[in-house]
Write a protein that holds these residues in place. Sequence first.
Motif, PDB file in Angstrom:
ATOM      1  N   LEU A 173     132.527 -53.409  83.760  1.00  0.00           N
ATOM      2  CA  LEU A 173     133.822 -53.487  83.094  1.00  0.00           C
ATOM      3  C   LEU A 173     134.844 -54.213  83.957  1.00  0.00           C
ATOM      4  O   LEU A 173     135.647 -55.015  83.462  1.00  0.00           O
ATOM      5  CB  LEU A 173     134.320 -52.073  82.756  1.00  0.00           C
ATOM      6  CG  LEU A 173     135.694 -51.996  82.091  1.00  0.00           C
ATOM      7  CD1 LEU A 173     135.614 -52.479  80.657  1.00  0.00           C
ATOM      8  CD2 LEU A 173     136.238 -50.586  82.146  1.00  0.00           C
ATOM      9  N   ARG A 174     134.841 -53.959  85.261  1.00  0.00           N
ATOM     10  CA  ARG A 174     135.815 -54.599  86.154  1.00  0.00           C
ATOM     11  C   ARG A 174     135.704 -56.124  86.091  1.00  0.00           C
ATOM     12  O   ARG A 174     136.716 -56.831  86.059  1.00  0.00           O
ATOM     13  CB  ARG A 174     135.602 -54.120  87.591  1.00  0.00           C
ATOM     14  CG  ARG A 174     136.635 -54.649  88.576  1.00  0.00           C
ATOM     15  CD  ARG A 174     136.358 -54.157  89.978  1.00  0.00           C
ATOM     16  NE  ARG A 174     136.346 -52.697  90.052  1.00  0.00           N
ATOM     17  CZ  ARG A 174     137.449 -51.956  90.147  1.00  0.00           C
ATOM     18  NH1 ARG A 174     138.634 -52.540  90.178  1.00  0.00           N
ATOM     19  NH2 ARG A 174     137.357 -50.638  90.195  1.00  0.00           N
ATOM     20  N   GLU A 175     134.476 -56.626  86.054  1.00  0.00           N
ATOM     21  CA  GLU A 175     134.265 -58.075  85.986  1.00  0.00           C
ATOM     22  C   GLU A 175     134.743 -58.638  84.657  1.00  0.00           C
ATOM     23  O   GLU A 175     135.362 -59.713  84.609  1.00  0.00           O
ATOM     24  CB  GLU A 175     132.790 -58.391  86.206  1.00  0.00           C
ATOM     25  CG  GLU A 175     132.472 -59.875  86.210  1.00  0.00           C
ATOM     26  CD  GLU A 175     131.010 -60.159  86.485  1.00  0.00           C
ATOM     27  OE1 GLU A 175     130.523 -61.204  86.009  1.00  0.00           O
ATOM     28  OE2 GLU A 175     130.349 -59.324  87.155  1.00  0.00           O
ATOM     29  N   VAL A 176     134.451 -57.929  83.569  1.00  0.00           N
ATOM     30  CA  VAL A 176     134.928 -58.369  82.258  1.00  0.00           C
ATOM     31  C   VAL A 176     136.446 -58.457  82.248  1.00  0.00           C
ATOM     32  O   VAL A 176     137.034 -59.441  81.774  1.00  0.00           O
ATOM     33  CB  VAL A 176     134.449 -57.405  81.155  1.00  0.00           C
ATOM     34  CG1 VAL A 176     135.104 -57.752  79.817  1.00  0.00           C
ATOM     35  CG2 VAL A 176     132.936 -57.435  81.030  1.00  0.00           C
ATOM     36  N   PHE A 177     137.094 -57.432  82.793  1.00  0.00           N
ATOM     37  CA  PHE A 177     138.554 -57.388  82.765  1.00  0.00           C
ATOM     38  C   PHE A 177     139.161 -58.497  83.623  1.00  0.00           C
ATOM     39  O   PHE A 177     140.161 -59.112  83.243  1.00  0.00           O
ATOM     40  CB  PHE A 177     139.046 -56.017  83.251  1.00  0.00           C
ATOM     41  CG  PHE A 177     140.536 -55.855  83.166  1.00  0.00           C
ATOM     42  CD1 PHE A 177     141.157 -55.725  81.930  1.00  0.00           C
ATOM     43  CD2 PHE A 177     141.318 -55.839  84.307  1.00  0.00           C
ATOM     44  CE1 PHE A 177     142.537 -55.580  81.841  1.00  0.00           C
ATOM     45  CE2 PHE A 177     142.692 -55.700  84.234  1.00  0.00           C
ATOM     46  CZ  PHE A 177     143.309 -55.567  82.993  1.00  0.00           C
ATOM     47  N   GLU A 178     138.562 -58.760  84.757  1.00  0.00           N
ATOM     48  CA  GLU A 178     139.102 -59.790  85.651  1.00  0.00           C
ATOM     49  C   GLU A 178     138.914 -61.188  85.076  1.00  0.00           C
ATOM     50  O   GLU A 178     139.809 -62.028  85.157  1.00  0.00           O
ATOM     51  CB  GLU A 178     138.430 -59.685  87.024  1.00  0.00           C
ATOM     52  CG  GLU A 178     138.841 -58.444  87.810  1.00  0.00           C
ATOM     53  CD  GLU A 178     138.054 -58.290  89.096  1.00  0.00           C
ATOM     54  OE1 GLU A 178     137.076 -59.056  89.295  1.00  0.00           O
ATOM     55  OE2 GLU A 178     138.411 -57.400  89.903  1.00  0.00           O
ATOM     56  N   LYS A 179     137.762 -61.449  84.466  1.00  0.00           N
ATOM     57  CA  LYS A 179     137.482 -62.783  83.932  1.00  0.00           C
ATOM     58  C   LYS A 179     138.120 -63.023  82.567  1.00  0.00           C
ATOM     59  O   LYS A 179     138.327 -64.165  82.162  1.00  0.00           O
ATOM     60  CB  LYS A 179     135.970 -62.997  83.837  1.00  0.00           C
ATOM     61  CG  LYS A 179     135.275 -63.103  85.190  1.00  0.00           C
ATOM     62  CD  LYS A 179     133.788 -63.403  85.010  1.00  0.00           C
ATOM     63  CE  LYS A 179     133.103 -63.625  86.344  1.00  0.00           C
ATOM     64  NZ  LYS A 179     131.642 -63.917  86.175  1.00  0.00           N
ATOM     65  N   ARG A 180     138.390 -61.943  81.838  1.00  0.00           N
ATOM     66  CA  ARG A 180     138.976 -62.029  80.488  1.00  0.00           C
ATOM     67  C   ARG A 180     138.090 -62.830  79.540  1.00  0.00           C
ATOM     68  O   ARG A 180     138.597 -63.501  78.643  1.00  0.00           O
ATOM     69  CB  ARG A 180     140.391 -62.627  80.536  1.00  0.00           C
ATOM     70  CG  ARG A 180     141.359 -61.946  81.501  1.00  0.00           C
ATOM     71  CD  ARG A 180     141.722 -60.554  81.035  1.00  0.00           C
ATOM     72  NE  ARG A 180     142.475 -59.804  82.010  1.00  0.00           N
ATOM     73  CZ  ARG A 180     143.798 -59.673  82.027  1.00  0.00           C
ATOM     74  NH1 ARG A 180     144.529 -60.265  81.095  1.00  0.00           N
ATOM     75  NH2 ARG A 180     144.399 -58.943  82.944  1.00  0.00           N
ATOM     76  N   HIS A 181     136.777 -62.768  79.735  1.00  0.00           N
ATOM     77  CA  HIS A 181     135.805 -63.385  78.843  1.00  0.00           C
ATOM     78  C   HIS A 181     134.796 -62.318  78.446  1.00  0.00           C
ATOM     79  O   HIS A 181     134.554 -61.379  79.201  1.00  0.00           O
ATOM     80  CB  HIS A 181     135.043 -64.524  79.542  1.00  0.00           C
ATOM     81  CG  HIS A 181     135.863 -65.753  79.775  1.00  0.00           C
ATOM     82  ND1 HIS A 181     135.310 -66.960  80.148  1.00  0.00           N
ATOM     83  CD2 HIS A 181     137.191 -65.975  79.697  1.00  0.00           C
ATOM     84  CE1 HIS A 181     136.251 -67.864  80.296  1.00  0.00           C
ATOM     85  NE2 HIS A 181     137.401 -67.291  80.042  1.00  0.00           N
ATOM     86  N   GLY A 182     134.173 -62.479  77.268  1.00  0.00           N
ATOM     87  CA  GLY A 182     133.135 -61.539  76.880  1.00  0.00           C
ATOM     88  C   GLY A 182     132.879 -61.573  75.392  1.00  0.00           C
ATOM     89  O   GLY A 182     133.248 -62.529  74.700  1.00  0.00           O
ATOM     90  N   VAL A 183     132.240 -60.503  74.910  1.00  0.00           N
ATOM     91  CA  VAL A 183     131.909 -60.387  73.494  1.00  0.00           C
ATOM     92  C   VAL A 183     132.490 -59.081  72.955  1.00  0.00           C
ATOM     93  O   VAL A 183     133.200 -58.365  73.669  1.00  0.00           O
ATOM     94  CB  VAL A 183     130.384 -60.451  73.278  1.00  0.00           C
ATOM     95  CG1 VAL A 183     129.860 -61.822  73.633  1.00  0.00           C
ATOM     96  CG2 VAL A 183     129.670 -59.375  74.084  1.00  0.00           C
TER      97      VAL A 183
END
Length: 292
Positions: A173-183
């Motif tokens: 989750l931390r990586e998703v939040f930092e990058k602001r990319h995902g599905v």
Amino acid sequence: MIYDIRHVTSYSYESPVNFARCSLRLEPRSGDGQQLISHSVEIRPRPADRTVRRDFFGTHTESILIETAHRNLRIDSRSRVSVSRKAFDRAAPSPSWEDIRDVAFEAASLGPASPVGYVFASALVPVQASVTAYAVASFAPGGGILSGAADLMRRIRNDFRYDPKATVISTPLREVFEKRHGVCQDFAHVMIAGLRGLGLPAAYVSGYLRTVPPPGQPRLQGADATHAWVSVWCGAELGWVGFDPTNDIMIENDHIILAIGRDFSDVSPVDGIIVGSRKQKLGVAVDVIPVD
């Protein structure tokens, strides 16, 4: 609205698999504005054993055992579902989010619909200070729970970019939040983490989203999608309300609920173990077809 849904999951293996044990969560729920009319699952190769149970959250879960050596596994689920629900007005009056937080923690029941089961961190949704701080901006003191959750949904839709190549199921989750990319599953996890950081009950919902082709274009087979969104407990009177942060919309008749849990790990449509080696390839095709 009545839908026919076809969800085909296929696995191809580089070398023969001699044993597989899988859990299937492919039967749409009845309740929350929808009614299951029919459901069937065809599996090839044929399982040696199939057993059915309801998990803690009420999800129909089928366990299958395959003991035949195979290079391909195909799971073909077909359902007919009637959906009739009205989207909540995101600007409608609602209890303050502070009151919702306090009442949720005072809940006496520990059943699957009790809000207290959805206020704590879970396997894929840790409570993190940075995500909580992001959510705080949507919840002014004394603000309504509906408007606050809707604003958080809107901000995630605007601040995050949909990118199916950016993450996998194991991306933290931390990586998703930092990058602001995902599905969609990432956006649902971020929204849930922010709400739980404020002490608010939020559940993960898996299901299907009907897609509409551009004007004049034919509908493509397999073009619909498995989807994920968030259900927020908004008090005893309003109950659980659906928010789709991927699209910034309130849940209505284009969303079909498959399963509800604390995060994706509770609701994965197909998971399990195999005895084999080398690489595997996964394919998923979904059709959501209006009947009337």
